[in-house]
Design an enzyme around this catalytic site. Structure first.
Site, short mmCIF file in Angstrom:
data_model
loop_
_atom_site.label_atom_id
_atom_site.label_comp_id
_atom_site.label_asym_id
_atom_site.label_seq_id
_atom_site.Cartn_x
_atom_site.Cartn_y
_atom_site.Cartn_z
N CYS A 157 6.52 -5.35 15.64
CA CYS A 157 6.27 -4.40 16.72
C CYS A 157 4.83 -4.64 17.20
CB CYS A 157 6.45 -2.97 16.23
SG CYS A 157 8.14 -2.67 15.69
N CYS A 185 1.73 -2.65 15.74
CA CYS A 185 1.70 -2.34 14.30
C CYS A 185 1.02 -3.45 13.50
CB CYS A 185 3.13 -2.13 13.81
SG CYS A 185 3.22 -1.91 12.02
N CYS A 206 -1.01 5.61 9.93
CA CYS A 206 0.22 4.91 10.34
C CYS A 206 -0.11 3.56 10.95
CB CYS A 206 0.95 5.68 11.42
SG CYS A 206 1.49 7.27 10.91
N CYS A 220 3.71 8.44 1.10
CA CYS A 220 4.24 7.47 2.07
C CYS A 220 4.41 6.15 1.32
CB CYS A 220 3.24 7.35 3.21
SG CYS A 220 3.70 6.15 4.45
N CYS A 270 6.38 -7.06 7.11
CA CYS A 270 7.56 -6.66 7.89
C CYS A 270 7.89 -7.81 8.83
CB CYS A 270 7.27 -5.39 8.68
SG CYS A 270 8.71 -4.77 9.57
N GLU A 301 0.84 -1.19 0.00
CA GLU A 301 0.00 0.00 0.00
C GLU A 301 0.87 1.24 0.00
OE1 GLU A 301 -3.73 -2.13 2.20
OE2 GLU A 301 -2.71 -0.55 3.28
#
Ligand code: SAH
Ligand code: SF4
Length: 406
Positions: free
Chosen positions: A144, A147, A379, A133, A140, A120
Protein backbone atom coordinates in the site's frame (compact mmCIF):
# COMPACT_ATOMS: atom_id res chain seq x y z
CA UNK A 1 11.04 13.91 18.85
CA UNK A 2 13.01 12.43 21.65
CA UNK A 3 10.58 12.14 24.51
CA UNK A 4 10.95 8.39 24.79
CA UNK A 5 10.83 7.76 28.51
CA UNK A 6 12.47 4.40 28.74
CA UNK A 7 14.36 2.45 26.19
CA UNK A 8 16.37 -0.61 26.91
CA UNK A 9 17.07 -4.15 25.95
CA UNK A 10 15.91 -6.28 28.85
CA UNK A 11 18.04 -9.16 30.03
CA UNK A 12 16.70 -12.39 28.62
CA UNK A 13 16.29 -15.01 31.28
CA UNK A 14 18.13 -18.23 30.57
CA UNK A 15 14.87 -20.13 30.94
CA UNK A 16 13.24 -18.32 28.04
CA UNK A 17 16.16 -18.51 25.62
CA UNK A 18 15.50 -20.69 22.60
CA UNK A 19 18.67 -22.83 22.71
CA UNK A 20 17.84 -24.69 19.53
CA UNK A 21 14.93 -26.60 21.03
CA UNK A 22 11.39 -25.81 19.88
CA UNK A 23 9.21 -23.78 22.18
CA UNK A 24 5.83 -24.92 23.42
CA UNK A 25 4.77 -21.38 24.30
CA UNK A 26 1.94 -20.24 22.05
CA UNK A 27 1.19 -23.64 20.53
CA UNK A 28 -2.43 -24.58 19.79
CA UNK A 29 -3.87 -27.72 21.44
CA UNK A 30 -3.45 -29.92 18.36
CA UNK A 31 0.25 -29.02 18.04
CA UNK A 32 0.84 -29.68 21.75
CA UNK A 33 -0.85 -33.06 21.40
CA UNK A 34 1.37 -33.95 18.43
CA UNK A 35 4.45 -32.90 20.37
CA UNK A 36 3.52 -35.12 23.33
CA UNK A 37 2.85 -38.05 20.99
CA UNK A 38 6.33 -37.52 19.60
CA UNK A 39 7.69 -37.86 23.14
CA UNK A 40 5.95 -41.22 23.47
CA UNK A 41 3.12 -40.12 25.77
CA UNK A 42 0.41 -42.81 25.51
CA UNK A 43 -2.67 -41.83 23.50
CA UNK A 44 -5.03 -42.24 26.46
CA UNK A 45 -3.05 -39.65 28.46
CA UNK A 46 -2.72 -37.04 25.73
CA UNK A 47 -5.86 -35.04 26.51
CA UNK A 48 -5.09 -34.79 30.19
CA UNK A 49 -1.44 -33.85 29.61
CA UNK A 50 -2.40 -31.20 27.06
CA UNK A 51 -4.85 -29.72 29.59
CA UNK A 52 -2.12 -29.59 32.24
CA UNK A 53 0.34 -27.87 29.94
CA UNK A 54 -2.38 -25.56 28.69
CA UNK A 55 -3.16 -24.34 32.20
CA UNK A 56 0.50 -23.69 33.01
CA UNK A 57 1.16 -21.96 29.73
CA UNK A 58 -1.88 -19.76 29.39
CA UNK A 59 -3.40 -19.30 32.85
CA UNK A 60 -0.29 -19.29 35.00
CA UNK A 61 2.16 -17.88 32.45
CA UNK A 62 4.81 -20.49 33.31
CA UNK A 63 8.24 -19.82 31.88
CA UNK A 64 9.97 -22.85 33.29
CA UNK A 65 8.98 -26.53 33.27
CA UNK A 66 10.04 -26.78 36.92
CA UNK A 67 6.99 -24.70 37.85
CA UNK A 68 4.66 -27.40 36.54
CA UNK A 69 4.27 -29.20 39.83
CA UNK A 70 1.48 -31.55 38.77
CA UNK A 71 3.31 -32.91 35.73
CA UNK A 72 4.83 -36.37 36.33
CA UNK A 73 8.58 -36.31 36.91
CA UNK A 74 9.42 -38.62 34.01
CA UNK A 75 7.53 -36.39 31.61
CA UNK A 76 9.18 -33.33 33.12
CA UNK A 77 12.60 -34.62 32.21
CA UNK A 78 11.50 -35.43 28.66
CA UNK A 79 9.96 -31.99 28.22
CA UNK A 80 13.09 -30.25 29.52
CA UNK A 81 15.28 -32.20 27.13
CA UNK A 82 13.11 -31.71 24.06
CA UNK A 83 11.56 -28.26 24.35
CA UNK A 84 11.60 -24.82 25.95
CA UNK A 85 8.95 -22.31 26.98
CA UNK A 86 10.78 -19.54 25.15
CA UNK A 87 8.99 -16.43 24.08
CA UNK A 88 10.28 -14.43 21.12
CA UNK A 89 13.42 -12.58 22.17
CA UNK A 90 12.91 -8.94 23.11
CA UNK A 91 15.40 -7.06 20.97
CA UNK A 92 14.18 -3.68 22.11
CA UNK A 93 11.55 -2.31 24.43
CA UNK A 94 10.40 1.29 24.33
CA UNK A 95 7.89 3.21 26.35
CA UNK A 96 6.46 6.35 24.80
CA UNK A 97 5.72 9.53 26.68
CA UNK A 98 2.01 8.66 26.25
CA UNK A 99 2.39 5.22 27.84
CA UNK A 100 2.39 3.28 24.58
CA UNK A 101 4.91 0.43 24.67
CA UNK A 102 6.62 -1.05 21.67
CA UNK A 103 8.57 -4.26 21.51
CA UNK A 104 10.82 -5.34 18.69
CA UNK A 105 10.71 -9.12 18.86
CA UNK A 106 13.00 -11.64 17.28
CA UNK A 107 12.10 -15.17 16.31
CA UNK A 108 14.83 -17.78 15.99
CA UNK A 109 15.65 -19.22 12.55
CA UNK A 110 13.23 -21.95 11.47
CA UNK A 111 15.65 -23.83 9.25
CA UNK A 112 19.06 -23.82 7.70
CA UNK A 113 18.35 -21.00 5.29
CA UNK A 114 16.28 -18.84 7.63
CA UNK A 115 18.15 -16.06 9.43
CA UNK A 116 15.34 -15.49 11.90
CA UNK A 117 12.95 -12.60 11.72
CA UNK A 118 11.82 -9.53 13.59
CA UNK A 119 8.43 -7.98 14.09
CA UNK A 120 6.97 -5.23 16.20
CA UNK A 121 4.18 -5.35 18.69
CA UNK A 122 2.56 -2.34 20.37
CA UNK A 123 0.62 -1.98 23.63
CA UNK A 124 -1.77 0.94 23.92
CA UNK A 125 -3.14 1.60 27.42
CA UNK A 126 -6.40 3.52 27.70
CA UNK A 127 -8.65 4.28 30.64
CA UNK A 128 -11.06 1.43 29.99
CA UNK A 129 -8.91 -1.06 28.11
CA UNK A 130 -5.44 -2.17 27.14
CA UNK A 131 -5.08 -2.95 23.46
CA UNK A 132 -2.28 -5.03 22.04
CA UNK A 133 -1.57 -4.51 18.35
CA UNK A 134 0.01 -7.71 17.01
CA UNK A 135 1.80 -8.52 13.77
CA UNK A 136 0.78 -11.44 11.60
CA UNK A 137 3.63 -11.42 9.09
CA UNK A 138 7.19 -10.20 8.90
CA UNK A 139 6.75 -7.33 6.43
CA UNK A 140 3.86 -7.36 3.97
CA UNK A 141 3.61 -8.24 0.29
CA UNK A 142 0.86 -5.78 -0.48
CA UNK A 143 2.71 -2.47 -0.95
CA UNK A 144 0.00 0.00 0.00
CA UNK A 145 1.58 3.27 -1.10
CA UNK A 146 1.19 5.07 2.27
CA UNK A 147 2.38 2.22 4.51
CA UNK A 148 5.88 1.74 5.85
CA UNK A 149 5.50 -1.99 6.42
CA UNK A 150 4.79 -2.50 2.71
CA UNK A 151 8.29 -1.23 1.87
CA UNK A 152 9.99 -4.00 3.84
CA UNK A 153 11.66 -6.50 1.55
CA UNK A 154 11.85 -9.53 3.80
CA UNK A 155 8.44 -11.18 4.13
CA UNK A 156 7.39 -14.36 5.86
CA UNK A 157 4.31 -15.61 7.60
CA UNK A 158 4.33 -15.93 11.36
CA UNK A 159 3.26 -19.29 12.74
CA UNK A 160 0.33 -19.40 15.16
CA UNK A 161 2.60 -19.81 18.18
CA UNK A 162 4.73 -16.87 17.05
CA UNK A 163 1.62 -14.68 16.97
CA UNK A 164 0.48 -15.88 20.41
CA UNK A 165 4.07 -15.36 21.60
CA UNK A 166 3.58 -11.60 21.18
CA UNK A 167 0.67 -11.69 23.63
CA UNK A 168 2.74 -13.75 26.08
CA UNK A 169 5.62 -11.27 25.90
CA UNK A 170 3.28 -8.35 26.54
CA UNK A 171 1.74 -10.13 29.52
CA UNK A 172 5.17 -11.08 30.89
CA UNK A 173 6.42 -7.52 30.60
CA UNK A 174 3.25 -6.02 32.03
CA UNK A 175 3.08 -8.52 34.88
CA UNK A 176 -0.35 -9.47 33.59
CA UNK A 177 -0.85 -12.83 35.33
CA UNK A 178 -2.95 -13.17 38.46
CA UNK A 179 -0.81 -14.04 41.45
CA UNK A 180 2.49 -13.83 39.57
CA UNK A 181 5.23 -11.43 40.54
CA UNK A 182 6.19 -9.44 37.46
CA UNK A 183 9.77 -9.91 36.25
CA UNK A 184 12.27 -7.35 37.44
CA UNK A 185 12.14 -4.20 35.35
CA UNK A 186 8.67 -4.94 33.94
CA UNK A 187 6.54 -1.90 33.26
CA UNK A 188 3.46 -2.47 35.35
CA UNK A 189 0.53 -0.08 35.01
CA UNK A 190 -0.58 1.05 38.46
CA UNK A 191 -4.32 1.28 37.88
CA UNK A 192 -5.18 -2.34 38.71
CA UNK A 193 -7.13 -4.82 36.56
CA UNK A 194 -6.03 -6.88 33.57
CA UNK A 195 -3.74 -5.10 31.19
CA UNK A 196 -4.30 -6.78 27.85
CA UNK A 197 -8.06 -6.78 27.26
CA UNK A 198 -8.22 -6.27 23.49
CA UNK A 199 -6.20 -7.57 20.57
CA UNK A 200 -6.04 -5.93 17.17
CA UNK A 201 -4.35 -7.53 14.17
CA UNK A 202 -3.15 -4.14 12.96
CA UNK A 203 0.60 -4.54 13.24
CA UNK A 204 2.84 -5.70 10.44
CA UNK A 205 1.40 -7.86 7.71
CA UNK A 206 -1.89 -8.77 6.10
CA UNK A 207 -3.53 -11.23 8.50
CA UNK A 208 -5.78 -12.74 5.84
CA UNK A 209 -2.74 -13.65 3.72
CA UNK A 210 -1.68 -15.87 6.62
CA UNK A 211 -5.14 -17.20 7.26
CA UNK A 212 -4.60 -20.59 8.94
CA UNK A 213 -2.01 -19.31 11.40
CA UNK A 214 -4.13 -16.30 12.32
CA UNK A 215 -7.20 -18.53 12.79
CA UNK A 216 -5.23 -20.95 14.99
CA UNK A 217 -3.73 -18.10 17.04
CA UNK A 218 -7.24 -16.70 17.60
CA UNK A 219 -8.25 -20.20 18.77
CA UNK A 220 -5.53 -20.10 21.44
CA UNK A 221 -6.33 -16.53 22.49
CA UNK A 222 -10.05 -17.21 22.94
CA UNK A 223 -9.82 -20.66 24.53
CA UNK A 224 -12.13 -20.65 27.58
CA UNK A 225 -9.62 -22.66 29.65
CA UNK A 226 -6.64 -20.52 28.72
CA UNK A 227 -6.17 -16.90 27.77
CA UNK A 228 -9.94 -16.39 27.62
CA UNK A 229 -10.08 -13.31 25.45
CA UNK A 230 -13.52 -12.62 24.05
CA UNK A 231 -13.75 -12.93 20.27
CA UNK A 232 -15.62 -9.63 20.37
CA UNK A 233 -12.49 -8.00 21.73
CA UNK A 234 -10.33 -9.28 18.91
CA UNK A 235 -10.32 -7.28 15.69
CA UNK A 236 -8.76 -8.49 12.47
CA UNK A 237 -7.88 -5.68 10.10
CA UNK A 238 -7.62 -6.46 6.41
CA UNK A 239 -6.90 -4.57 3.25
CA UNK A 240 -9.76 -6.58 1.72
CA UNK A 241 -8.88 -10.20 0.94
CA UNK A 242 -12.47 -11.05 0.07
CA UNK A 243 -12.46 -14.89 0.07
CA UNK A 244 -10.84 -15.03 3.49
CA UNK A 245 -13.26 -12.50 5.00
CA UNK A 246 -16.05 -15.07 4.64
CA UNK A 247 -13.83 -17.80 6.13
CA UNK A 248 -12.91 -15.62 9.08
CA UNK A 249 -16.57 -14.95 9.75
CA UNK A 250 -17.43 -18.64 9.62
CA UNK A 251 -14.42 -19.96 11.59
CA UNK A 252 -13.67 -17.31 14.20
CA UNK A 253 -16.40 -14.68 14.29
CA UNK A 254 -14.04 -11.97 15.50
CA UNK A 255 -14.64 -8.32 14.84
CA UNK A 256 -13.60 -7.09 11.42
CA UNK A 257 -11.85 -3.90 10.32
CA UNK A 258 -11.48 -2.93 6.68
CA UNK A 259 -8.72 -0.66 5.47
CA UNK A 260 -10.85 1.24 2.99
CA UNK A 261 -8.98 4.55 2.55
CA UNK A 262 -10.71 5.52 -0.72
CA UNK A 263 -14.26 5.72 -2.01
CA UNK A 264 -13.65 5.02 -5.70
CA UNK A 265 -11.69 2.29 -7.45
CA UNK A 266 -9.16 4.37 -9.42
CA UNK A 267 -7.82 5.93 -6.20
CA UNK A 268 -8.07 2.75 -4.12
CA UNK A 269 -6.17 0.91 -6.87
CA UNK A 270 -3.24 3.23 -6.11
CA UNK A 271 -3.49 3.44 -2.32
CA UNK A 272 -4.39 -0.21 -1.65
CA UNK A 273 -3.28 -2.11 -4.78
CA UNK A 274 -5.10 -5.33 -3.80
CA UNK A 275 -8.18 -3.36 -4.86
CA UNK A 276 -7.38 -4.24 -8.49
CA UNK A 277 -8.18 -7.83 -7.60
CA UNK A 278 -10.96 -7.20 -5.10
CA UNK A 279 -12.70 -3.91 -5.99
CA UNK A 280 -14.82 -1.77 -3.69
CA UNK A 281 -18.29 -3.01 -4.70
CA UNK A 282 -17.34 -6.67 -4.07
CA UNK A 283 -15.63 -5.72 -0.82
CA UNK A 284 -18.77 -3.97 0.42
CA UNK A 285 -20.83 -7.05 -0.42
CA UNK A 286 -18.41 -9.27 1.55
CA UNK A 287 -18.81 -6.88 4.49
CA UNK A 288 -22.60 -6.91 4.28
CA UNK A 289 -22.45 -10.74 4.33
CA UNK A 290 -20.14 -10.93 7.38
CA UNK A 291 -21.99 -13.00 9.98
CA UNK A 292 -23.26 -11.67 13.29
CA UNK A 293 -23.38 -7.98 12.43
CA UNK A 294 -25.67 -5.85 14.59
CA UNK A 295 -25.58 -2.30 15.82
CA UNK A 296 -23.54 -3.54 18.76
CA UNK A 297 -21.20 -5.53 16.47
CA UNK A 298 -20.23 -3.23 13.69
CA UNK A 299 -17.47 -3.37 11.12
CA UNK A 300 -14.79 -0.73 11.51
CA UNK A 301 -13.83 1.04 8.32
CA UNK A 302 -10.37 2.55 8.56
CA UNK A 303 -9.72 5.65 6.52
CA UNK A 304 -6.28 7.23 6.50
CA UNK A 305 -6.42 11.00 6.02
CA UNK A 306 -4.12 12.03 3.17
CA UNK A 307 -3.94 15.72 2.36
CA UNK A 308 -5.41 16.55 -1.03
CA UNK A 309 -5.67 12.86 -1.94
CA UNK A 310 -8.76 11.38 -0.29
CA UNK A 311 -9.91 14.02 2.20
CA UNK A 312 -12.53 16.12 0.32
CA UNK A 313 -16.00 16.55 1.79
CA UNK A 314 -17.45 15.06 -1.41
CA UNK A 315 -15.52 11.88 -0.57
CA UNK A 316 -16.90 11.96 2.97
CA UNK A 317 -20.42 12.01 1.49
CA UNK A 318 -19.60 9.17 -0.93
CA UNK A 319 -18.20 7.18 1.99
CA UNK A 320 -21.47 7.49 3.86
CA UNK A 321 -23.39 6.28 0.78
CA UNK A 322 -21.05 3.33 0.32
CA UNK A 323 -21.67 2.10 3.84
CA UNK A 324 -25.45 2.26 3.61
CA UNK A 325 -26.98 -0.93 5.01
CA UNK A 326 -23.81 -2.13 6.76
CA UNK A 327 -23.57 -1.76 10.55
CA UNK A 328 -20.40 0.32 10.48
CA UNK A 329 -18.20 2.74 12.31
CA UNK A 330 -15.55 4.78 10.63
CA UNK A 331 -12.14 5.24 12.08
CA UNK A 332 -10.33 8.25 10.66
CA UNK A 333 -6.58 7.76 10.97
CA UNK A 334 -4.36 10.82 10.65
CA UNK A 335 -1.59 9.77 8.27
CA UNK A 336 1.60 8.96 10.12
CA UNK A 337 4.56 10.00 8.03
CA UNK A 338 7.68 7.86 7.83
CA UNK A 339 11.08 8.59 6.32
CA UNK A 340 10.66 8.70 2.55
CA UNK A 341 6.84 8.68 2.50
CA UNK A 342 5.23 10.57 -0.38
CA UNK A 343 2.06 11.79 1.41
CA UNK A 344 1.15 14.44 3.95
CA UNK A 345 -1.41 14.21 6.71
CA UNK A 346 -4.61 16.21 6.11
CA UNK A 347 -4.93 19.46 8.05
CA UNK A 348 -6.62 19.03 11.40
CA UNK A 349 -9.51 21.32 10.41
CA UNK A 350 -10.17 19.22 7.31
CA UNK A 351 -10.15 15.99 9.33
CA UNK A 352 -12.73 17.54 11.66
CA UNK A 353 -14.94 18.69 8.79
CA UNK A 354 -14.69 15.25 7.17
CA UNK A 355 -15.61 13.67 10.49
CA UNK A 356 -18.61 15.99 10.87
CA UNK A 357 -20.12 14.92 7.54
CA UNK A 358 -19.92 11.30 8.67
CA UNK A 359 -21.22 12.06 12.14
CA UNK A 360 -24.17 14.03 10.71
CA UNK A 361 -25.09 10.97 8.65
CA UNK A 362 -25.44 9.00 11.88
CA UNK A 363 -22.09 7.18 12.05
CA UNK A 364 -19.57 7.26 14.85
CA UNK A 365 -16.41 8.66 13.35
CA UNK A 366 -13.72 8.82 15.99
CA UNK A 367 -10.42 10.27 14.89
CA UNK A 368 -7.72 7.87 16.00
CA UNK A 369 -5.35 9.79 18.22
CA UNK A 370 -1.87 8.96 17.06
CA UNK A 371 -0.18 7.00 19.83
CA UNK A 372 3.47 6.40 20.34
CA UNK A 373 4.58 8.54 17.40
CA UNK A 374 7.81 9.30 19.22
CA UNK A 375 8.79 5.63 19.12
CA UNK A 376 7.51 5.03 15.56
CA UNK A 377 4.77 2.82 17.00
CA UNK A 378 1.84 4.49 15.26
CA UNK A 379 -0.20 2.89 12.48
CA UNK A 380 1.83 2.11 9.42
CA UNK A 381 5.13 3.11 10.96
CA UNK A 382 6.07 -0.40 12.01
CA UNK A 383 9.04 -1.86 10.30
CA UNK A 384 11.68 -3.94 11.93
CA UNK A 385 14.91 -2.29 12.93
CA UNK A 386 17.30 -4.67 11.23
CA UNK A 387 15.46 -4.27 7.99
CA UNK A 388 15.61 -0.50 8.37
CA UNK A 389 19.34 -0.65 9.04
CA UNK A 390 19.86 -2.85 6.00
CA UNK A 391 17.75 -0.58 3.82
CA UNK A 392 19.63 2.45 5.05
CA UNK A 393 22.97 0.88 4.26
CA UNK A 394 21.79 -0.10 0.80
CA UNK A 395 20.44 3.32 0.03
CA UNK A 396 23.58 5.02 1.28
CA UNK A 397 25.55 2.87 -1.07
CA UNK A 398 23.40 4.15 -3.87
CA UNK A 399 24.14 7.66 -2.63
CA UNK A 400 20.49 8.47 -2.22
CA UNK A 401 20.11 8.88 1.49
CA UNK A 402 16.52 8.38 2.24
CA UNK A 403 16.23 6.47 4.68
CA UNK A 404 -0.56 0.76 13.44
CA UNK A 405 -11.90 -1.62 18.65
CA UNK A 406 -13.51 -2.54 20.76
N1 SAH B 1 -2.56 -5.20 6.70
C1 SAH B 1 -3.70 -4.92 7.47
C2 SAH B 1 -3.42 -4.64 8.93
C3 SAH B 1 -2.24 -3.78 9.30
S1 SAH B 1 -2.24 -2.08 8.96
C4 SAH B 1 -4.47 -3.78 6.87
O1 SAH B 1 -3.96 -3.12 5.98
O2 SAH B 1 -5.61 -3.59 7.27
C5 SAH B 1 -3.29 -1.29 10.20
C6 SAH B 1 -3.92 0.01 9.69
O3 SAH B 1 -2.97 1.09 9.60
C7 SAH B 1 -4.49 -0.14 8.29
O4 SAH B 1 -5.75 0.48 8.20
C8 SAH B 1 -3.47 0.58 7.47
O5 SAH B 1 -4.00 0.94 6.23
C9 SAH B 1 -3.12 1.74 8.35
N2 SAH B 1 -1.89 2.42 7.97
C10 SAH B 1 -0.85 1.92 7.26
N3 SAH B 1 0.11 2.86 7.10
C11 SAH B 1 -0.34 3.99 7.72
C12 SAH B 1 0.22 5.29 7.94
N4 SAH B 1 1.44 5.60 7.48
N5 SAH B 1 -0.51 6.18 8.63
C13 SAH B 1 -1.72 5.85 9.14
N6 SAH B 1 -2.28 4.64 8.97
C14 SAH B 1 -1.61 3.72 8.28
FE1 SF4 C 1 0.25 -4.46 4.15
FE2 SF4 C 1 -1.75 -3.35 5.59
FE3 SF4 C 1 0.53 -1.98 5.09
FE4 SF4 C 1 -1.19 -2.48 3.12
S1 SF4 C 1 -1.57 -1.21 4.94
S2 SF4 C 1 1.07 -2.71 3.01
S3 SF4 C 1 -1.95 -4.50 3.65
S4 SF4 C 1 0.36 -3.83 6.32
Amino acid sequence: MNDVLIEKKPEIEASVRAEGRPTLAGLPRAALADFLRGLGVPEKEIRMRVSQLWHWLYVRGARDFSEMTNVARALHAKLEAAATLARPEIVREQVSADGTRKWVLRYPPRGKFDKGAEVECVYIPERDRGTLCVSSQVGCTLNCSFCHTGTQKLVRNLEAHEIVGQVLVARDRLGDYPGRTPPEGAFVPDDGGRFVTNIVFMGMGEPLYNYENVRDAIGVLTDPEGLQLSKRKITVSTSGVIPEIARLGADSGTMLAISLHATHDPLRDVLVPINRKYPIAELMQACADYPGLTNARRITFEYVMLKGVNDSLAEARTLVKLLRGIPAKINLIPFNPWPGSQYECSDWGQIERFSEVIFDAGYASPIRTPRGRDILAACGQLKSETEKMRARARLMLEEQLILGAD
